[in-house]
Write a protein that holds these residues in place. Structure first.
Motif, mmCIF file in Angstrom:
data_model
loop_
_atom_site.group_PDB
_atom_site.id
_atom_site.type_symbol
_atom_site.label_atom_id
_atom_site.label_comp_id
_atom_site.label_asym_id
_atom_site.label_seq_id
_atom_site.Cartn_x
_atom_site.Cartn_y
_atom_site.Cartn_z
ATOM 1 N N PHE A 76 0.839 -1.192 0.000
ATOM 2 C CA PHE A 76 0.000 0.000 0.000
ATOM 3 C C PHE A 76 0.876 1.244 0.000
ATOM 4 C CE2 PHE A 76 -0.110 -1.863 4.332
ATOM 5 C CZ PHE A 76 0.668 -0.938 5.011
ATOM 6 N N LYS A 77 0.230 2.385 -0.241
ATOM 7 C CA LYS A 77 0.910 3.680 -0.238
ATOM 8 C C LYS A 77 0.340 4.529 0.890
ATOM 9 C CE LYS A 77 2.064 5.743 -4.033
ATOM 10 N NZ LYS A 77 2.074 6.463 -5.319
ATOM 11 N N ILE A 78 1.224 5.176 1.646
ATOM 12 C CA ILE A 78 0.812 6.055 2.733
ATOM 13 C C ILE A 78 1.057 7.499 2.309
ATOM 14 C CG2 ILE A 78 1.119 6.696 5.146
ATOM 15 C CD1 ILE A 78 2.131 3.898 5.702
ATOM 16 N N ILE A 79 0.001 8.288 2.298
ATOM 17 C CA ILE A 79 0.120 9.704 1.987
ATOM 18 C C ILE A 79 0.300 10.473 3.293
ATOM 19 C CG2 ILE A 79 -0.976 11.683 0.875
ATOM 20 C CD1 ILE A 79 -0.283 9.411 -1.035
ATOM 21 N N GLY A 80 1.319 11.322 3.349
ATOM 22 C CA GLY A 80 1.538 12.141 4.535
ATOM 23 C C GLY A 80 2.881 11.919 5.201
ATOM 24 N N ILE A 81 3.646 10.968 4.712
ATOM 25 C CA ILE A 81 4.993 10.739 5.238
ATOM 26 C C ILE A 81 5.941 10.513 4.069
ATOM 27 C CG2 ILE A 81 4.362 8.318 5.656
ATOM 28 C CD1 ILE A 81 6.652 8.140 7.645
ATOM 29 N N GLY A 82 7.070 11.178 4.111
ATOM 30 C CA GLY A 82 8.077 11.017 3.067
ATOM 31 C C GLY A 82 9.390 10.534 3.639
ATOM 32 N N SER A 83 10.267 10.031 2.768
ATOM 33 C CA SER A 83 11.603 9.571 3.167
ATOM 34 C C SER A 83 11.553 8.628 4.366
ATOM 35 C CB SER A 83 12.515 10.764 3.482
ATOM 36 O OG SER A 83 12.679 11.576 2.359
ATOM 37 N N ALA A 84 10.671 7.636 4.292
ATOM 38 C CA ALA A 84 10.532 6.681 5.397
ATOM 39 C C ALA A 84 11.832 5.917 5.587
ATOM 40 C CB ALA A 84 9.385 5.721 5.120
ATOM 41 N N THR B 2 13.324 7.543 -0.473
ATOM 42 C CA THR B 2 13.474 8.001 -1.849
ATOM 43 C C THR B 2 14.314 9.262 -1.967
ATOM 44 O OG1 THR B 2 11.409 9.247 -1.681
ATOM 45 C CG2 THR B 2 11.272 6.977 -2.511
ATOM 46 N N ASP B 3 14.815 9.780 -0.816
ATOM 47 C CA ASP B 3 15.598 11.021 -0.814
ATOM 48 C C ASP B 3 14.831 12.146 -1.504
ATOM 49 O OD1 ASP B 3 17.771 9.893 0.539
ATOM 50 O OD2 ASP B 3 18.589 9.072 -1.319
ATOM 51 N N SER B 4 13.523 12.203 -1.225
ATOM 52 C CA SER B 4 12.646 13.191 -1.845
ATOM 53 C C SER B 4 11.852 13.915 -0.764
ATOM 54 C CB SER B 4 11.688 12.492 -2.814
ATOM 55 O OG SER B 4 10.618 13.330 -3.190
ATOM 56 N N GLU B 5 11.392 15.111 -1.053
ATOM 57 C CA GLU B 5 10.544 15.862 -0.134
ATOM 58 C C GLU B 5 9.068 15.530 -0.318
ATOM 59 O OE1 GLU B 5 11.343 20.004 -0.354
ATOM 60 O OE2 GLU B 5 13.415 19.824 0.344
ATOM 61 N N LEU B 6 8.750 14.662 -1.260
ATOM 62 C CA LEU B 6 7.367 14.273 -1.514
ATOM 63 C C LEU B 6 6.829 13.484 -0.320
ATOM 64 C CD1 LEU B 6 5.249 14.415 -3.829
ATOM 65 C CD2 LEU B 6 6.039 12.141 -4.526
ATOM 66 N N LEU B 7 5.668 13.896 0.202
ATOM 67 C CA LEU B 7 5.120 13.279 1.413
ATOM 68 C C LEU B 7 4.231 12.092 1.056
ATOM 69 C CD1 LEU B 7 4.333 16.372 3.669
ATOM 70 C CD2 LEU B 7 6.282 14.798 3.788
ATOM 71 N N GLU B 8 4.839 11.053 0.517
ATOM 72 C CA GLU B 8 4.161 9.786 0.291
ATOM 73 C C GLU B 8 5.195 8.666 0.315
ATOM 74 O OE1 GLU B 8 2.251 10.541 -3.516
ATOM 75 O OE2 GLU B 8 3.784 9.346 -4.517
ATOM 76 N N SER B 9 4.773 7.523 0.807
ATOM 77 C CA SER B 9 5.701 6.399 0.964
ATOM 78 C C SER B 9 5.018 5.103 0.578
ATOM 79 C CB SER B 9 6.190 6.297 2.421
ATOM 80 O OG SER B 9 6.979 7.407 2.780
ATOM 81 N N ASN B 10 5.690 4.335 -0.261
ATOM 82 C CA ASN B 10 5.234 2.982 -0.569
ATOM 83 C C ASN B 10 5.708 2.021 0.510
ATOM 84 O OD1 ASN B 10 3.913 3.544 -3.022
ATOM 85 N ND2 ASN B 10 5.816 3.402 -4.177
ATOM 86 N N ILE B 11 4.814 1.137 0.909
ATOM 87 C CA ILE B 11 5.167 0.049 1.823
ATOM 88 C C ILE B 11 5.158 -1.238 1.023
ATOM 89 C CG2 ILE B 11 4.594 -1.167 3.942
ATOM 90 C CD1 ILE B 11 5.431 1.771 4.341
ATOM 91 N N TYR B 12 6.269 -1.947 1.068
ATOM 92 C CA TYR B 12 6.438 -3.155 0.262
ATOM 93 C C TYR B 12 6.280 -4.390 1.142
ATOM 94 C CZ TYR B 12 8.514 -0.017 -3.200
ATOM 95 O OH TYR B 12 8.728 1.004 -4.108
ATOM 96 N N LYS B 13 5.774 -5.452 0.545
ATOM 97 C CA LYS B 13 5.720 -6.753 1.199
ATOM 98 C C LYS B 13 6.727 -7.676 0.541
ATOM 99 C CE LYS B 13 2.291 -9.727 0.639
ATOM 100 N NZ LYS B 13 0.972 -10.417 0.784
ATOM 101 N N LEU B 14 7.594 -8.260 1.362
ATOM 102 C CA LEU B 14 8.594 -9.210 0.882
ATOM 103 C C LEU B 14 8.265 -10.571 1.475
ATOM 104 C CD1 LEU B 14 11.332 -9.846 -0.540
ATOM 105 C CD2 LEU B 14 12.425 -9.314 1.649
#
Length: 274
Positions: free
Chosen positions: A10-18, A258-270
């Motif tokens: 899923f993608k979380i909007i509101g947090i960047g550079s997790a 992602t070394d970005s100021e964009l406030l969104e983060s993908n959460i990956y499942k491995l």
């Protein structure tokens, strides 16, 4: 190690550079290396809560001033958040009690200085990216992406007085002739599972071209690497937490800086299958 499968969960909007995450009771607790919030993501409702760690907390802090939270660990029902130590203002440690919401703030600079003195790590080489705390020991995972290449586990008994540290250098595989170095680690039973990334830079401060990431496993007692597996050639995965476990497979959640100021983060499942 058997087969693995990596996908965006899923993608979380509101947090960047997790830069770290912990899964606990259907919630994800996340940190960002340029923020002074602890983020709580409620998975069933997809709600993101922001927990201010300091007054006037911010989501995006300029590089020279950021606390650089790179490690988060859980001990009991307490979350421990740790600055990387790569500059003087990155020496903060926070304890967040999940049941009560109580926050304690301390400075770990004295301990970091002791580690640098004992193991000849220069000020610009210290870069703590992972933390494990069990019943009686604390383990720091030093990312050796500086000129000295000091990739290591530094550990001691978890006592506030007269801590005696041990230093174990860890050599990890290369990607495109660049060594992978620690970006996170967790403890599952008596095994350490870790992430490491290759980045084309000799600086703990400046980012470089991302060349990929690996996952690996070590024995807690011997600290010997038992396997490694490259899982990406483009992502710098910086956070790892156990999601589900069965006899035949293990599921982890990963986050990416992602070394970005964009406030969104993908959460990956491995998913790793035996």
């Amino acid at each position: 190690m058997g087969k693995f499968q990596l996908s965006v969960l899923f993608k979380i909007i509101g947090i960047g550079s997790a830069s770290g995450l912990v899964y606990h009771n259907d919630k994800l607790y996340l940190i960002s290396d340029n923020s002074t919030f602890l983020y709580e993501y409620v998975i069933p409702t997809e709600k993101l809560n922001k927990i201010a760690l300091v007054e006037n907390a911010q989501d995006n802090i300029v590089k020279k001033d950021k606390p650089d939270f790179e490690a988060i660990a859980i001990k009991g029902t307490d979350l421990i958040l740790l600055g990387s130590g790569s500059t003087e203002n990155r020496n903060l440690i926070f304890n967040y009690a999940i049941p009560t919401g109580k926050i304690q703030k301390n400075n770990i600079g004295v301990i970091y200085q002791k580690i640098k003195n004992e193991f000849a790590i220069t000020d610009d080489e210290l870069n703590i990216e992972g933390l494990i705390m069990n019943q009686d020991h604390i383990y720091f995972f030093q990312r050796g992406n500086g000129i000295q290449g000091k990739n290591a586990i530094i550990f001691s008994k978890d006592t506030p007085q007269n801590q005696q540290f041990e230093y174990v250098p860890i050599d990890l595989p290369k990607i495109k002739n660049i060594a992978t170095t620690f970006t996170d680690a967790i403890l599952v039973d008596d095994k350490i599972y870790f992430l490491a990334s290759a980045e084309d830079t000799e600086s703990t401060y400046l980012d470089g071209e991302v060349l990929g990431s690996i996952i690996g496993r070590m024995d807690l007692k011997t600290l010997k690497v038992e396997f490694t597996q490259q899982i990406s050639s483009t992502h710098k995965f910086e956070g790892l937490t156990l999601y589900k476990q069965s006899e035949k497979e293990m599921e982890f959640l990963l986050c990416e800086d992602t070394d970005s100021e964009l406030l969104e983060s993908n959460i990956y499942k491995l998913v790793i299958k035996d």
